[in-house]
Every structure is written in C-alpha cells, then in structure tokens.
Design a protein around this motif. Structure first.
Motif, PDB file in Angstrom:
ATOM      1  N   ALA A 179     -13.888  32.749   7.461  1.00 50.51           N
ATOM      2  CA  ALA A 179     -14.321  32.651   6.073  1.00 50.51           C
ATOM      3  C   ALA A 179     -14.799  31.235   5.794  1.00 50.51           C
ATOM      4  CB  ALA A 179     -13.176  33.009   5.138  1.00 50.51           C
ATOM      5  N   TYR A 180     -15.923  31.123   5.041  1.00 48.07           N
ATOM      6  CA  TYR A 180     -16.506  29.827   4.729  1.00 48.07           C
ATOM      7  C   TYR A 180     -16.826  29.760   3.233  1.00 48.07           C
ATOM      8  CZ  TYR A 180     -17.406  29.731   9.774  1.00 48.07           C
ATOM      9  OH  TYR A 180     -17.274  29.769  11.143  1.00 48.07           O
ATOM     10  N   PRO A 181     -16.629  28.602   2.610  1.00 48.22           N
ATOM     11  CA  PRO A 181     -17.038  28.460   1.207  1.00 48.22           C
ATOM     12  C   PRO A 181     -18.556  28.475   1.098  1.00 48.22           C
ATOM     13  CG  PRO A 181     -16.350  26.333   2.105  1.00 48.22           C
ATOM     14  CD  PRO A 181     -16.041  27.366   3.154  1.00 48.22           C
ATOM     15  N   TYR A 182     -19.071  29.149   0.062  1.00 50.58           N
ATOM     16  CA  TYR A 182     -20.515  29.249  -0.134  1.00 50.58           C
ATOM     17  C   TYR A 182     -20.841  29.091  -1.614  1.00 50.58           C
ATOM     18  CZ  TYR A 182     -25.118  31.244  -0.880  1.00 50.58           C
ATOM     19  OH  TYR A 182     -26.418  31.439  -1.292  1.00 50.58           O
ATOM     20  N   ALA A 183     -21.877  28.304  -1.909  1.00 49.44           N
ATOM     21  CA  ALA A 183     -22.412  28.184  -3.262  1.00 49.44           C
ATOM     22  C   ALA A 183     -23.876  28.583  -3.223  1.00 49.44           C
ATOM     23  CB  ALA A 183     -22.260  26.752  -3.779  1.00 49.44           C
ATOM     24  N   GLU A 184     -24.325  29.294  -4.251  1.00 51.74           N
ATOM     25  CA  GLU A 184     -25.697  29.779  -4.263  1.00 51.74           C
ATOM     26  C   GLU A 184     -26.687  28.638  -4.085  1.00 51.74           C
ATOM     27  OE1 GLU A 184     -28.581  32.029  -7.422  1.00 51.74           O
ATOM     28  OE2 GLU A 184     -26.641  32.969  -6.961  1.00 51.74           O
ATOM     29  N   GLY A 185     -27.640  28.841  -3.175  1.00 49.99           N
ATOM     30  CA  GLY A 185     -28.643  27.840  -2.885  1.00 49.99           C
ATOM     31  C   GLY A 185     -28.302  26.958  -1.702  1.00 49.99           C
ATOM     32  N   ASP A 186     -27.064  27.033  -1.209  1.00 45.83           N
ATOM     33  CA  ASP A 186     -26.695  26.242  -0.027  1.00 45.83           C
ATOM     34  C   ASP A 186     -27.643  26.546   1.127  1.00 45.83           C
ATOM     35  OD1 ASP A 186     -24.572  25.067  -1.280  1.00 45.83           O
ATOM     36  OD2 ASP A 186     -23.009  26.197  -0.232  1.00 45.83           O
ATOM     37  N   THR A 187     -28.010  25.520   1.865  1.00 43.92           N
ATOM     38  CA  THR A 187     -28.855  25.709   3.048  1.00 43.92           C
ATOM     39  C   THR A 187     -28.126  25.343   4.337  1.00 43.92           C
ATOM     40  OG1 THR A 187     -29.785  23.480   2.807  1.00 43.92           O
ATOM     41  CG2 THR A 187     -30.988  25.304   1.767  1.00 43.92           C
ATOM     42  N   LYS A 188     -26.880  24.878   4.212  1.00 44.41           N
ATOM     43  CA  LYS A 188     -26.102  24.556   5.407  1.00 44.41           C
ATOM     44  C   LYS A 188     -24.616  24.575   5.061  1.00 44.41           C
ATOM     45  CE  LYS A 188     -25.803  21.291   9.287  1.00 44.41           C
ATOM     46  NZ  LYS A 188     -26.238  22.287  10.290  1.00 44.41           N
ATOM     47  N   ILE A 189     -23.823  25.092   5.987  1.00 42.04           N
ATOM     48  CA  ILE A 189     -22.371  25.049   5.865  1.00 42.04           C
ATOM     49  C   ILE A 189     -21.834  24.126   6.949  1.00 42.04           C
ATOM     50  CG2 ILE A 189     -20.236  26.365   6.208  1.00 42.04           C
ATOM     51  CD1 ILE A 189     -21.519  28.703   4.815  1.00 42.04           C
TER      52      ILE A 189
END
Length: 451
Positions: A179-189
């Motif tokens: 599981a990874y945190p994600y915010a809309e518009g992110d282009t890299k984790i």
C-alpha cells in the motif's frame, strides 16, 4: 576428451529438444474455435497428450504505420508506445493511466523442461527481464495520445494488479501486496510503502500474475493467484492459496480464500450496477487442441471450480488420480466458454463507456493467444454481450484482431484492457510495447488551438 564429451552432450540435448518440439506439434483441432465458446461449449473432444502440442506465434513487432484491425465503424490508434512489456492498466480519478511495465520473474525451471520453456518464452517475445515499474501516462488534452510519461513507482517485483481506495494505492507484486499513499495529480511515489499481504510465489511460480480488485465498500481487496502447475503434478503442497481468488480484509490484513479451483484466474471486474464480480480463467493444457475451454465466470464466495481434478462442472480429468469424484457435487460450473487455449487475461465491462452499439453492455476480454493448440487461437480482443438479466449470452464478437499476420508471426499480443477518460478502449500489447486506443470513427476529438 572431457570437453568433447560435454560438447556431444550439449548437442544431444539441443537435438532432443528440437525433436521434442517438432514431434509435439501433433494434435490438431477437429472443431472450429467457436464451438468451444459460449454458455454451452462443446466438451466432447478430450485427447490426452503424452507430449504437449507446441505451437506459438513467433514475435515480430509492429513496424511504423502498422496496427491491428478494428471492428467496422471503429478506429485503432497508438495511445502510447515505447513501453517495456505493458500489461495492467489502471485509470486514476483525474484520467491519468497507470501501466505496469512488467514481465515474469526469473525462471527457475531446471533441465530440459526449463530449457524448452525459456526458449518458447523467448520466441514469444516474453524472454526479457522485467522492468519492474509502474509508469504514469497523461493525455492532458484528451486527444487520444499520451503527451506526458512519468516513472511513477519502481524497484518492484513483477508488479501487476493495482487498486485505489480513497488516498491509498495498492499494488500486487508476484509475492506481495503493498500500500502506498497517493494524492490526485501525483506523478511519482517515493514512499517505501506498507506491506499488506504475502503471496505464494514459490518456484517455479509458473503463473506469476496477481491482479487486484477493490470491493465496492472499500473494505476488502480481491487477488487473483494462478496455480504453480498444469494439473497439480508437482504436488498440492506448493499450491497453497493458489488457483484461487484471495480476499484480504484491509482493517486487519486477514487473508482468506474467497473462491478456488480455478487454474489461472487473471483479470477481474465488477458487473456495473450489481454486486457481482467476474474473472477470466486460463484452463488446463495437454488435453488436445479442442480442450479445455478457457472461461469467463462470476466469482462466488466459497465456490470451487474443479481444478485440478475436474473441469466445467464435474468433467473428470483422465490424467489425475485419485479422481475425487465425490467432490464434484460441490463444484460450480463456469458461466461462459471463451475458446480452447485462447489465454484470456484482460477483462473490463463496457457499460457507460463510449464504444456504443454493438459493444455497449458486456465484457471486453483480451485473449493473449495460445501455445498448446493447432491452429493458433486468441491473439485478439473480443466482446461478450450480457443480457438484461445480467448474464452472458451468444458468441464472442471481435473488437480488435490482426495481431498475427499471414505467416503466423505475432506483431503483438493483446494483454489487458481498460477505458480512458473519454470512454475509448485501451488495449495493452506486451510484445509490441504499445497501448492501443479503440474508438468510434464518428467520435469527435477536441479542437486544437489552431482550429
């Protein structure tokens, strides 16, 4: 002297493998492929093979300007290209497309069997190392072509399935779910992520893909895990929590078998407007070119679909002992045959998308293509209509074909399917390194500034 003996031994192995390959091309289909499709596929032609029928289309990727063939009234274009074995695609809420650039983990099969498998995979264009990354593709002006590409997540282990629940992105590697945190518009984790579940990837890990599906209430993940063998020939101990759809409760990370007895389930999707979800399954090999049909089926809690002892609601596999006949009364028959050895992988439903008639309310399925059938089968994308009762019906209809040319060379192999933000169909082509976009010829494209 020792060097001479070693060279002779190598030559004998190569000649033996060549002879094996030549003589194992033997069994030829006696039925048209269509006979092994539909709600009532023909199940009468069981022919056990001492050696497998081997017939795989050699990979010869597309040249500039070449493309598959779309159904009448539709056009196919290159959405993205230059990818490294693109497979699963996932559309984010803002319209960005995540694509898993991935391949099998290193093969550990030993001896002549391993040598043949590695050479067959190489011939099919699948013999390269896995890129082990997820890329983000952005079509900012919605013109049907990607204008930005980002390396979104890397250093994975044969990643495949993806699912988003609120602000958490879940990714299934061949051996784990993270599981990874994600915010809309992110282009890299860059976050290292949190392990959610371990998955059985014990060698040789023949069926390595792990698709993901989030439950509609966001409380569970479903994970498709294929078997480690054809018919359990290596013992059932290594098949623990394989040939199954697993369920993970996200509040506790508790993992259970949701349904099993499916040799190699891959793509999963909810039937829109219902609480039912479906999967496509690759059935067993070496029962002849007409058997056993791969299938599309609803996944029901606690259901068993027969593998390895039986298939299609109780038909006995003659090669397996004990027969486990009493178990047949508890087995569920699949819903719909997709054809013998077609290798279905991708699944998406067209309801509410932009394909329109005659592909408006049914399942879109990528059939990756056969290796254990004469002549070849699959290597296309088909549509299965669902009636008003929410059941599959009729015969498959072709949406996209032409992946194999007149000389049986595979220009590409359709792998997974999804829909973009405009409702057009996306098809990943792992051999071609391309994502194809299928849309209606009359679909209007957005005007450019020059217009």
């Amino acid at each position: 002297m020792l060097k001479h003996i070693r060279n002779v031994a190598i030559l004998l192995v190569v000649l033996g493998a060549g002879a094996f390959y030549y003589f194992s091309r033997g069994d030829t289909a006696r039925l048209p492929l269509e006979a092994t499709t539909g709600v009532e596929p023909d199940l009468t032609h069981v022919r056990s093979e001492r050696f497998p029928t081997i017939n795989i289309a050699e990979a010869e990727p597309w040249s500039d300007g070449q493309a598959p063939v779309a159904a009448d009234g539709f056009v196919v274009e290159r959405f993205a290209e230059g990818l490294d074995h693109p497979r699963t695609m996932f559309r984010l809420p803002n319209g960005d497309i995540l694509v898993a650039e991935t391949n099998s983990p290193p093969r550990t099969n030993k001896g002549i069997e391993g040598w043949i498998m590695r050479n067959l995979m190489s011939k099919a264009g699948a013999g390269t190392e896995s890129a082990n990354r997820i890329s983000l593709l952005r079509d900012s002006d919605q013109d049907g072509q990607v204008d930005e590409k980002f390396t979104f997540l890397e250093n994975l282990n044969s990643p495949f399935g993806m699912a988003l629940i609120d602000d958490t992105l879940y990714v299934a590697n061949t051996d784990t779910v993270y599981a990874y945190p994600y915010a809309e518009g992110d282009t890299k984790i860059t976050d290292e992520g949190r392990k959610v579940a371990n998955l059985n990837a014990r060698a040789p890990n023949n069926h390595w893909t792990r698709d993901l599906l989030a439950s509609q209430d966001g409380k569970y993940l479903y994970i498709s895990v294929g078997s480690n063998s054809n018919i359990g020939e290596n013992g059932m101990d290594i098949e623990r929590q394989r040939a199954a759809i697993l369920q993970v409760e996200l509040a506790t990370n508790k993992k259970d078998i949701y349904a099993d007895g499916m040799r190699n389930p891959v793509g999963m999707a909810y039937l829109p407007g219902t609480d039912k979800f479906y999967t496509v399954v690759n059935e067993r090999d070496m029962l002849g070119s007409d058997m056993v049909p791969d299938y599309l089926t609803e996944v029901r809690w606690g259901a068993h679909y027969g593998w390895p002892w039986h298939f299609w609601g109780g038909h006995v596999d003659p090669r397996i002992d004990p027969k486990n006949l009493d178990h047949r009364q508890y087995e569920r028959r699949p819903d719909y045959g997709l054809g013998a050895h077609v290798a279905p992988l991708g699944l998406a439903f067209s309801h509410g998308q932009a394909l329109g008639e005659p592909f408006a309310t049914g399942a879109v399925i990528a059939r990756h293509g056969s290796w254990n059938r004469q002549p070849l089968s699959g290597y296309d994308v088909v549509y299965v209509n669902f009636n008003q009762r929410g059941e599959p019906e009729g015969k498959p209809t072709t949406i996209l074909s032409g992946f194999v040319d007149e000389e049986d060379m595979a220009r590409g192999r359709p792998t997974m399917v999804a829909f973009d933000q405009t409702g057009a169909l996306l098809v990943s082509d792992d051999v071609g390194g391309i994502i194809w976009r299928v849309s209606r010829k009359d679909a209007a494209k957005p005007a450019t500034e020059d217009e």
